[in-house]
Design an enzyme around this catalytic site. Sequence first.
Site, PDB file in Angstrom:
ATOM      1  CD  GLU A 135      -3.121  -1.065   2.387  1.00  0.00           C
ATOM      2  OE1 GLU A 135      -2.696  -0.555   3.305  1.00  0.00           O
ATOM      3  OE2 GLU A 135      -4.119  -1.573   1.852  1.00  0.00           O
ATOM      4  CG  ASP A 148      -7.847  -5.773   4.685  1.00  0.00           C
ATOM      5  OD1 ASP A 148      -7.363  -5.901   5.815  1.00  0.00           O
ATOM      6  OD2 ASP A 148      -7.866  -4.552   4.172  1.00  0.00           O
ATOM      7  CD  GLU A 176      -9.706  -1.659   8.225  1.00  0.00           C
ATOM      8  OE1 GLU A 176      -8.886  -2.503   8.818  1.00  0.00           O
ATOM      9  OE2 GLU A 176      -9.778  -0.998   7.293  1.00  0.00           O
TER      10      GLU A 176
HETATM   11  C1  BDP Z   1      -6.363  -2.030   5.889  1.00  0.00           C
HETATM   12  C2  BDP Z   1      -6.418  -1.061   6.487  1.00  0.00           C
HETATM   13  C3  BDP Z   1      -5.282  -0.086   6.660  1.00  0.00           C
HETATM   14  C4  BDP Z   1      -4.131  -0.685   7.136  1.00  0.00           C
HETATM   15  C5  BDP Z   1      -4.034  -2.054   6.372  1.00  0.00           C
HETATM   16  C6  BDP Z   1      -2.797  -2.750   6.657  1.00  0.00           C
HETATM   17  O1  BDP Z   1      -7.570  -0.521   5.957  1.00  0.00           O
HETATM   18  O2  BDP Z   1      -5.853   1.147   7.430  1.00  0.00           O
HETATM   19  O3  BDP Z   1      -3.077   0.160   6.955  1.00  0.00           O
HETATM   20  O4  BDP Z   1      -4.990  -2.817   6.112  1.00  0.00           O
HETATM   21  O5  BDP Z   1      -3.153  -3.833   7.442  1.00  0.00           O
HETATM   22  O6  BDP Z   1      -7.363  -3.105   6.347  1.00  0.00           O
HETATM   23  O7  BDP Z   1      -1.657  -2.357   6.667  1.00  0.00           O
END
Ligand code: BDP
Length: 700
Positions: free
Chosen positions: A277, A350, A378
């Site tokens: 990301e 996720d 989340e």
């Molecule tokens: C996702 C979240 C994000 C996190 C990412 C992670 O939306 O905020 O930074 O995972 O785990 O679920 O790195």
Amino acid sequence: MKNTHVLFSSLLRLLIVLIFTFSLGMGAANAVNGHELWLTTGPSRPVKVVCATVTPITQTAVNVVKEGWQGAPGATFTLKLVRDNALKDDGYRLTPSGVDATTEKGLLYGAFDWLRRQQENEDIKDVVSNPSYQLRLLNHWDNLNGTIERGYAGLSIFWRGKNDLAVTEKDKELWRAYARANASIGINGTVLNNVNASADMLSPEVLKRMAAIATEVRPYGMKVYLSINFSSPVLLGKLKTSDPLDKDVISWWNAKVKEIYQLVPDFGGFLVKANSEGQPGPQDFGRTHADGANMLADALKPYKGVVMWRAFVYQPNEKDRAKQAYLEFVPLDGQFRDNVIIQAKNGPVDFQPREPFSPLFGAMEKTSVMAELQITQEYLGHSYQLAFLAPMWEECLQSDTYQAGPGSTVAKCTDGSIHKLTYSAISGVSNIGLDMNWCGHTFAQSNWYAFGRLAWDNNLKSESIAREWLSRTFKMDQAESHIAINATTWKANFVEPVIKMMLDSREAVVNYMMPLGLHHQFSNYEHYGPGPWYAPRGVRVDWTPPYYHKADSLGIGFDRSSKGSNAVSQYHEPLSSQLDNVQTCPENLLLWFHHVSWDYRMKSGRTLWNELCYKYDSGLQDARRFQKVWDKIQPYVDAERFTEVQRKLRRQMRDAQVFKDGCLLYYQTFSKRPIPYELERPIYNLDYLMKANTYKMNDN
Ligand code: BDP
């Protein structure tokens, strides 16, 4: 006459004041703000605690016993360090007169366990308890500025900003209370900052505050860890590169690690989100995850520190995001240092309400792999919704990977039972913030508790965890009303219905959000409301719900079978074939692995479309049922927690309706079939929901 009148009115006023004060006092006596978590006990009784070893940790253990003793007044309780081959590090033996352990931490965990059993009136004879994992960690996604990524319980308990690093007495008190709660369930480490890490975390001023936190939590057996930014050598050290094979970069990290250990001799290590990301990582320099992780591992090794290297990686150009972690990491098996642990989320995508287990569990033989669970909700309703997550984690831990034949559960693949490796570990993304009750929702405390208990014993059953938590968190004598409550009515009218609600709650969320294997159907509003339609131009497709549901006129679901992305091939046989076949794939994961026609006959005899409608409806009906369960238990709990949970259950029900209506009406534009007439009709219009901010619309 006049005097009598004055006297009378003064007396009347006094009486009113007295009544008012008294009723306020009554309320206050029953106000329970939740800050005590599951650690409430009545006043303790005198006890003589004998412990020959005096260290900060044994001192904590002694205090724990003194503060919580509910047994015979004046009894003698012994905490003893022994040699005992039945005990692993941190493990303990409970005897009728105390705790034996081979380490100080074992004495501390044993002391907590002894008292818990005492509260349950257990007759302790000889109990041996060893933890499933060596490292049992919370991951805080706390930013240096005090905000928390995906945090729903207020600001950070650790950070307030770069310019406010002074440590106050209040900070210390809070950190001790935090550490005590963790120690009570065996959590022995904490990563203090967000995986999307700021390089400033490693600046000398910030490290000083980190050391202050370590000082407060150490007597409770906890170590601190940090998430690091892989570009720190450039961002903080002003080097020209952060290439893990560059000599200057290696020296920079060595020096930084030395600086950290001078401040915190028992520092735990680093957690790293790299090439994920948009975060920097070794691949930016043409290096592998192993090159990056090993460089840090070498720096930490002399001090016994570890690197937890996250496997949450996916590129926008790949056809199936769910396959990528496996593709990137499995070829590297055998290349990692023994103090590197690969940290994989429980599912391959996720933290969705339901995912299959990540195929990385059971795929590596020479590398420790740890599960990352998400305690903060989340994707399960934030701190607005009641979702007890132990069933989700139990489902993952008890899934069979078949790595070494039947019975190779995720639990066994990660705890060292199948491959004995240097480290075994598990982590949970914390749901803790500055809110008075720490977690935002009273029942969210049960998820912190459940994580700790499963980290200690990965074979525990959700139901027994729920029972433990409930009986420790709610007490008969906190009840607000004055109806007579005895053990029988308490159990029948409070404990049993609430346990059932807790155990049903996660499945309810799955059903009203995304049943039958659907996933990532969230709007862009904070991963909260429905958004199966959300696909604006320019947004990465793998960040949009249509990428995951793939609904069309024929059917719905992501084809990961051998005819599709073939993600099923990442699982061992016979599971791989079972998942590959639409007939044998478990129905609760059907649309995860298959694109299924609307008229496909489900086991219930209904068509897929009708089944989908039934599932959404049953989730909503459950949310309504939870309201009734809770309203009915009002006489059994204190007013403060009753009202808080009641208000939240109301919102949960309204949001469940929004989710159900939004998803079904949208999928119906493809299925072109009616919602079965025996089911309730939608109450929202799709065009309205598509424009609404579904995160905010029920925020009252
Ligand atoms: C996702 C979240 C994000 C996190 C990412 C992670 O939306 O905020 O930074 O995972 O785990 O679920 O790195």
